[in-house]
Scaffold this motif. Structure first.
Motif, PDB file in Angstrom:
ATOM      1  N   VAL A 139      25.110  -6.466-115.641  1.00 50.64           N
ATOM      2  CA  VAL A 139      24.899  -5.142-116.220  1.00 50.64           C
ATOM      3  C   VAL A 139      26.108  -4.725-117.058  1.00 50.64           C
ATOM      4  N   ASP A 140      25.844  -4.093-118.194  1.00 48.72           N
ATOM      5  CA  ASP A 140      26.903  -3.571-119.056  1.00 48.72           C
ATOM      6  C   ASP A 140      27.821  -2.641-118.259  1.00 48.72           C
ATOM      7  N   ILE A 141      29.134  -2.684-118.547  1.00 45.23           N
ATOM      8  CA  ILE A 141      30.100  -1.954-117.735  1.00 45.23           C
ATOM      9  C   ILE A 141      29.868  -0.446-117.766  1.00 45.23           C
ATOM     10  N   ARG A 142      29.418   0.107-118.912  1.00 45.18           N
ATOM     11  CA  ARG A 142      29.148   1.549-118.969  1.00 45.18           C
ATOM     12  C   ARG A 142      27.979   1.913-118.068  1.00 45.18           C
ATOM     13  N   THR A 143      26.925   1.090-118.094  1.00 49.52           N
ATOM     14  CA  THR A 143      25.771   1.335-117.223  1.00 49.52           C
ATOM     15  C   THR A 143      26.161   1.195-115.764  1.00 49.52           C
ATOM     16  N   LEU A 144      26.950   0.145-115.469  1.00 47.32           N
ATOM     17  CA  LEU A 144      27.390  -0.072-114.098  1.00 47.32           C
ATOM     18  C   LEU A 144      28.214   1.110-113.591  1.00 47.32           C
ATOM     19  N   THR A 145      29.104   1.622-114.442  1.00 45.44           N
ATOM     20  CA  THR A 145      29.952   2.743-114.045  1.00 45.44           C
ATOM     21  C   THR A 145      29.116   3.985-113.773  1.00 45.44           C
ATOM     22  N   LYS A 146      28.161   4.285-114.654  1.00 44.87           N
ATOM     23  CA  LYS A 146      27.291   5.445-114.445  1.00 44.87           C
ATOM     24  C   LYS A 146      26.480   5.289-113.162  1.00 44.87           C
ATOM     25  N   LEU A 147      25.941   4.097-112.958  1.00 43.12           N
ATOM     26  CA  LEU A 147      25.117   3.842-111.781  1.00 43.12           C
ATOM     27  C   LEU A 147      25.930   4.028-110.493  1.00 43.12           C
ATOM     28  N   MET A 148      27.100   3.396-110.459  1.00 45.63           N
ATOM     29  CA  MET A 148      27.898   3.451-109.239  1.00 45.63           C
ATOM     30  C   MET A 148      28.399   4.858-108.942  1.00 45.63           C
ATOM     31  N   ASN A 149      28.821   5.559-109.982  1.00 46.26           N
ATOM     32  CA  ASN A 149      29.339   6.899-109.743  1.00 46.26           C
ATOM     33  C   ASN A 149      28.234   7.876-109.365  1.00 46.26           C
ATOM     34  N   SER A 150      27.031   7.660-109.897  1.00 44.21           N
ATOM     35  CA  SER A 150      25.886   8.455-109.453  1.00 44.21           C
ATOM     36  C   SER A 150      25.625   8.186-107.974  1.00 44.21           C
ATOM     37  N   TRP A 151      25.714   6.915-107.582  1.00 42.70           N
ATOM     38  CA  TRP A 151      25.495   6.547-106.177  1.00 42.70           C
ATOM     39  C   TRP A 151      26.531   7.204-105.278  1.00 42.70           C
ATOM     40  N   PHE A 152      27.810   7.121-105.652  1.00 41.59           N
ATOM     41  CA  PHE A 152      28.863   7.697-104.825  1.00 41.59           C
ATOM     42  C   PHE A 152      28.742   9.217-104.727  1.00 41.59           C
ATOM     43  N   HIS A 153      28.415   9.881-105.824  1.00 37.79           N
ATOM     44  CA  HIS A 153      28.240  11.341-105.791  1.00 37.79           C
ATOM     45  C   HIS A 153      27.152  11.724-104.795  1.00 37.79           C
ATOM     46  N   GLN A 154      25.994  11.098-104.950  1.00 37.20           N
ATOM     47  CA  GLN A 154      24.853  11.454-104.110  1.00 37.20           C
ATOM     48  C   GLN A 154      25.074  11.070-102.653  1.00 37.20           C
ATOM     49  N   VAL A 155      25.676   9.906-102.437  1.00 39.15           N
ATOM     50  CA  VAL A 155      25.941   9.459-101.067  1.00 39.15           C
ATOM     51  C   VAL A 155      26.921  10.400-100.382  1.00 39.15           C
ATOM     52  N   SER A 156      27.969  10.790-101.094  1.00 37.80           N
ATOM     53  CA  SER A 156      28.956  11.711-100.536  1.00 37.80           C
ATOM     54  C   SER A 156      28.303  13.026-100.142  1.00 37.80           C
ATOM     55  N   ASN A 199      19.398   5.079 -98.427  1.00 36.10           N
ATOM     56  CA  ASN A 199      18.425   4.083 -98.873  1.00 36.10           C
ATOM     57  C   ASN A 199      17.525   4.644 -99.964  1.00 36.10           C
ATOM     58  N   GLN A 200      17.051   5.886 -99.789  1.00 38.26           N
ATOM     59  CA  GLN A 200      16.200   6.512-100.800  1.00 38.26           C
ATOM     60  C   GLN A 200      16.960   6.705-102.100  1.00 38.26           C
ATOM     61  N   ILE A 201      18.212   7.131-102.011  1.00 36.29           N
ATOM     62  CA  ILE A 201      19.052   7.303-103.205  1.00 36.29           C
ATOM     63  C   ILE A 201      19.179   5.980-103.955  1.00 36.29           C
ATOM     64  N   THR A 202      19.425   4.913-103.212  1.00 37.18           N
ATOM     65  CA  THR A 202      19.628   3.597-103.826  1.00 37.18           C
ATOM     66  C   THR A 202      18.361   3.102-104.495  1.00 37.18           C
ATOM     67  N   ARG A 203      17.224   3.302-103.848  1.00 44.13           N
ATOM     68  CA  ARG A 203      15.953   2.863-104.429  1.00 44.13           C
ATOM     69  C   ARG A 203      15.640   3.615-105.725  1.00 44.13           C
ATOM     70  N   LYS A 204      15.943   4.907-105.741  1.00 45.04           N
ATOM     71  CA  LYS A 204      15.680   5.697-106.946  1.00 45.04           C
ATOM     72  C   LYS A 204      16.579   5.278-108.102  1.00 45.04           C
ATOM     73  N   LEU A 205      17.796   4.822-107.791  1.00 44.55           N
ATOM     74  CA  LEU A 205      18.680   4.344-108.850  1.00 44.55           C
ATOM     75  C   LEU A 205      18.084   3.122-109.546  1.00 44.55           C
ATOM     76  N   SER A 206      17.421   2.270-108.784  1.00 45.23           N
ATOM     77  CA  SER A 206      16.760   1.099-109.375  1.00 45.23           C
ATOM     78  C   SER A 206      15.687   1.525-110.365  1.00 45.23           C
ATOM     79  N   GLU A 207      15.013   2.639-110.066  1.00 42.91           N
ATOM     80  CA  GLU A 207      13.979   3.147-110.963  1.00 42.91           C
ATOM     81  C   GLU A 207      14.576   3.822-112.187  1.00 42.91           C
ATOM     82  N   THR A 208      15.738   4.465-112.012  1.00 48.82           N
ATOM     83  CA  THR A 208      16.381   5.168-113.122  1.00 48.82           C
ATOM     84  C   THR A 208      17.019   4.200-114.103  1.00 48.82           C
TER      85      THR A 208
END
Length: 310
Positions: A139-156, A199-208
Motif C-alpha cells: 500500500v502507498d505510504i500516504r494511504t497506509l498512514t491515513k489507514l493506520m492513524n484512523s485505526w489508532f484514533h478509533q481504537v483509542s 474488530n468492527q473498526i478494522t473490518r470497516k477500514l477494509s471497506e473504506t
C-alpha cells in the motif's frame, strides 16, 4: 507532567502547551498554523494518552511528518528533546515532570527511592494488526498512514469508551488495561467488548480503503493478573501478566483464532462457551504450559449478548 512545543516564528520563540489534542496544519483553525505550502491543511496532531504520554500522529500528509529525521507512519511516542519537522518548520517537544517545574527547598533534597512498587490486579488487552509488514509493502505510504492513524484514533476512543486505559501504542499494536481490584470479571467483559468493537473498526477500514488488496484482520490476547503500575516516564504497566498477554496475542496467529484468553480471564465466562475450547499452550519465557481458551469474534459477540442482556 507539563509538555509543550517550542519553535521559532518570525524571529521569536513560541511555546505552545500540549493539551489533550493539539492540531498542526496549514488550516488557520489549527492550534499551530504551518504557513508553508509544503505542509498539508490538516497535517498532524499530538494526542495525549493516559496520564502524560504524548503521541505524534500524522494525518496522511503529502510530505510527511518527521521525528529526529525519521518519517512517522504510525503514532510515535514523543520524548523530551525530540525534534519534529513538518514542511519547512522545525519544532522541539519539551516535557518536564511536575517536580521539575518549580524549585523549592524540598525539591533540592535527595529523592527517597521506594523499593515497593504499586502492584495491582488488571486485565490486559493486546490487539495487533495481522500481516502489517506485507500490508506496508503493498500500500502507498500516504494511504497506509491515513489507514493506520484512523485505526489508532478509533481504537483509542473505543478503549476509553469501554472503561479502559491505553497504555501505549507499539508499531501496529495497541496495549490497553482495565484496573479494578473488586470487579475483575467486569473488566474482562469490558475488554471483550472493546475487542469486539476493535474488530468492527478494522473490518470497516477494509471497506473504506478499497486499494488494500486483502481484508485487514486483528489478533487479540487477554489476560488478568498482577502488574507493577506507573513504571518509568511512560507510566506503563509491567510484569508477567503483561508479558503473557503479548504472548497470547502472538499465539492467536498459529492457533488460527481471533482471541486467546488466559484461564484467569475466561474463568467467569459461561461454561457452555468455554467447553471444547480450552487447551494448553507453551509460550516463550514460561517453563510450564499456559491454560487458555480460544474464541472467534462471533463467539465473543454471543458471550457479550448473553452476559450483558440483564
Amino acid at each position: 507532567m507539563t509538555a509543550f512545543i517550542r519553535y521559532k516564528h518570525q524571529g521569536e520563540i513560541q511555546e505552545i502547551p500540549c493539551k489533550t489534542v493539539l492540531t498542526l496544519g496549514r488550516d488557520r483553525n489549527s492550534d499551530i498554523v504551518l504557513p508553508d505550502l509544503h505542509a498539508s491543511r490538516n497535517h498532524a496532531m499530538i494526542r495525549r494518552i493516559g496520564r502524560g504520554d504524548y503521541y505524534l500522529i500524522d494525518s496522511g500528509s503529502s510530505n510527511g511528518s518527521f521525528i529526529n529525521q525519521q518519517r512517522v507512519t504510525t503514532p510515535r511516542l514523543l520524548k523530551d528533546g525530540d525534534r519534529i519537522a513538518m514542511g519547512r518548520l522545525e519544532m522541539e517537544f519539551k516535557q518536564t515532570r511536575k517536580d521539575e517545574s518549580s524549585v523549592d527547598t524540598l525539591s533540592l533534597q535527595d529523592t527517597l527511592i521506594s523499593d515497593a512498587p504499586e502492584i495491582q490486579q488488571i486485565t490486559i488487552l493486546v490487539a495487533d494488526i495481522r500481516g502489517f509488514t506485507t500490508l506496508s509493502e503493498q500500500v502507498d505510504i500516504r494511504t497506509l498512514t491515513k489507514l493506520m492513524n484512523s485505526w489508532f484514533h478509533q481504537v483509542s476512543d473505543t478503549i476509553i469508551k469501554h472503561g479502559g486505559i491505553v497504555d501505549k501504542f507499539i508499531g501496529d499494536c495497541v496495549f490497553a488495561r482495565w484496573e479494578s481490584e473488586l470487579e475483575q470479571h467486569r473488566t474482562v467483559l469490558q475488554a471483550l467488548s472493546a475487542a469486539s468493537a476493535i474488530n468492527q473498526i478494522t473490518r470497516k477500514l477494509s471497506e473504506t480503503y478499497t486499494e488494500v488488496p486483502e481484508p485487514i484482520t486483528i489478533g487479540v490476547g487477554l489476560n488478568t493478573g498482577a502488574a507493577s503500575m506507573g513504571i518509568g516516564q511512560e507510566n506503563t504497566a509491567l510484569g508477567d501478566a503483561v508479558n503473557i498477554a503479548f504472548r497470547l496475542e502472538s499465539a492467536s496467529k498459529f492457533l488460527g483464532t481471533d482471541v486467546v484468553l488466559s484461564e484467569t480471564a475466561y474463568q467467569d465466562l459461561p461454561a457452555r462457551f468455554i467447553e471444547g475450547r480450552r487447551q494448553h499452550v507453551q509460550v516463550k519465557g514460561k517453563r510450564d504450559p499456559v491454560r487458555i481458551c480460544t474464541l472467534d469474534f462471533s463467539d465473543v459477540d454471543q458471550i457479550l449478548a448473553e452476559m450483558t442482556k440483564n
